[in-house]
Design a protein around this motif. Structure first.
Motif, PDB file in Angstrom:
ATOM      1  N   ASN A 199      25.887  -9.232  -7.218  1.00 44.39           N
ATOM      2  CA  ASN A 199      26.032  -8.328  -6.072  1.00 44.39           C
ATOM      3  C   ASN A 199      25.982  -6.875  -6.537  1.00 44.39           C
ATOM      4  N   SER A 255      24.515  -5.771  -9.217  1.00 47.19           N
ATOM      5  CA  SER A 255      23.147  -5.490  -9.661  1.00 47.19           C
ATOM      6  C   SER A 255      22.240  -5.158  -8.491  1.00 47.19           C
ATOM      7  N   VAL A 256      22.366  -5.928  -7.426  1.00 44.25           N
ATOM      8  CA  VAL A 256      21.529  -5.697  -6.248  1.00 44.25           C
ATOM      9  C   VAL A 256      21.789  -4.310  -5.671  1.00 44.25           C
ATOM     10  N   VAL A 270      18.919  -1.265  -5.404  1.00 48.61           N
ATOM     11  CA  VAL A 270      18.353  -0.905  -4.096  1.00 48.61           C
ATOM     12  C   VAL A 270      18.099   0.595  -3.978  1.00 48.61           C
ATOM     13  N   VAL A 311      20.234  -5.920   3.087  1.00 49.82           N
ATOM     14  CA  VAL A 311      20.915  -6.719   2.064  1.00 49.82           C
ATOM     15  C   VAL A 311      22.296  -7.144   2.570  1.00 49.82           C
ATOM     16  N   LEU A 327      19.691 -10.180 -13.278  1.00 55.02           N
ATOM     17  CA  LEU A 327      19.993 -10.869 -12.025  1.00 55.02           C
ATOM     18  C   LEU A 327      19.566 -12.330 -12.075  1.00 55.02           C
TER      19      LEU A 327
END
Length: 142
Positions: free
Chosen positions: A40, A42-43, A47, A62, A2
């Motif tokens: 995006n 990756s996030v 999570v 998020v 990231l």
């Protein structure tokens, strides 16, 4: 990963801020959108791994942050274009904001690594490159 994507996005925005010729600007925009799209992904992959018991709340936070950024950044770009008469200042300001985010993530990286629950780290595959050998699979070549 990231952090690399965010750093590349900063560089693309700096390139766009120079207002290059159209083909170069389009290439920078394409690279920028690719970096942001992968970031995006990756996030939203991490999570549920990190916050297994609070996936809904964290995904909502998020998403809300993304919605806020989707409102503020275009407004900032337009306002700076109105004030300065060029888009260059807006892209430079957005690059500075991305750089601040990059630096904040770099500062928080070690803290997050220390506080990451062991079972969540294993679930996310953070031990894949460790000295421990993974169990043999059916796909092993003999």
């Amino acid at each position: 990963m990231l952090l690399t994507l965010l750093g590349a996005a900063v560089l693309c925005l700096c390139g766009i801020a120079t207002l290059p010729v159209t083909p170069v600007a389009v290439a920078f925009f394409a690279l920028l959108m690719a970096m942001l799209g992968m970031g995006n992904g990756s996030v939203f992959q991490l999570v549920p791994q990190r916050f297994a018991g609070r996936v809904g709340v964290m995904t909502g936070l998020v998403g809300a942050a993304g919605g806020f950024g989707g409102f503020v950044l275009p407004s900032l770009l337009g306002s700076l274009k109105d004030i300065t008469g060029t888009f260059s200042s807006g892209f430079a300001m957005i690059a500075v904001l991305f750089l601040c985010g990059f630096l904040a993530l770099m500062a928080l990286k070690s803290v997050w690594r220390r506080t990451w629950p062991m079972e969540a780290a294993a679930r996310a595959g953070l031990f894949a490159g460790s000295a421990e050998k993974p169990a043999a699979t059916a796909y092993a070549v003999k």
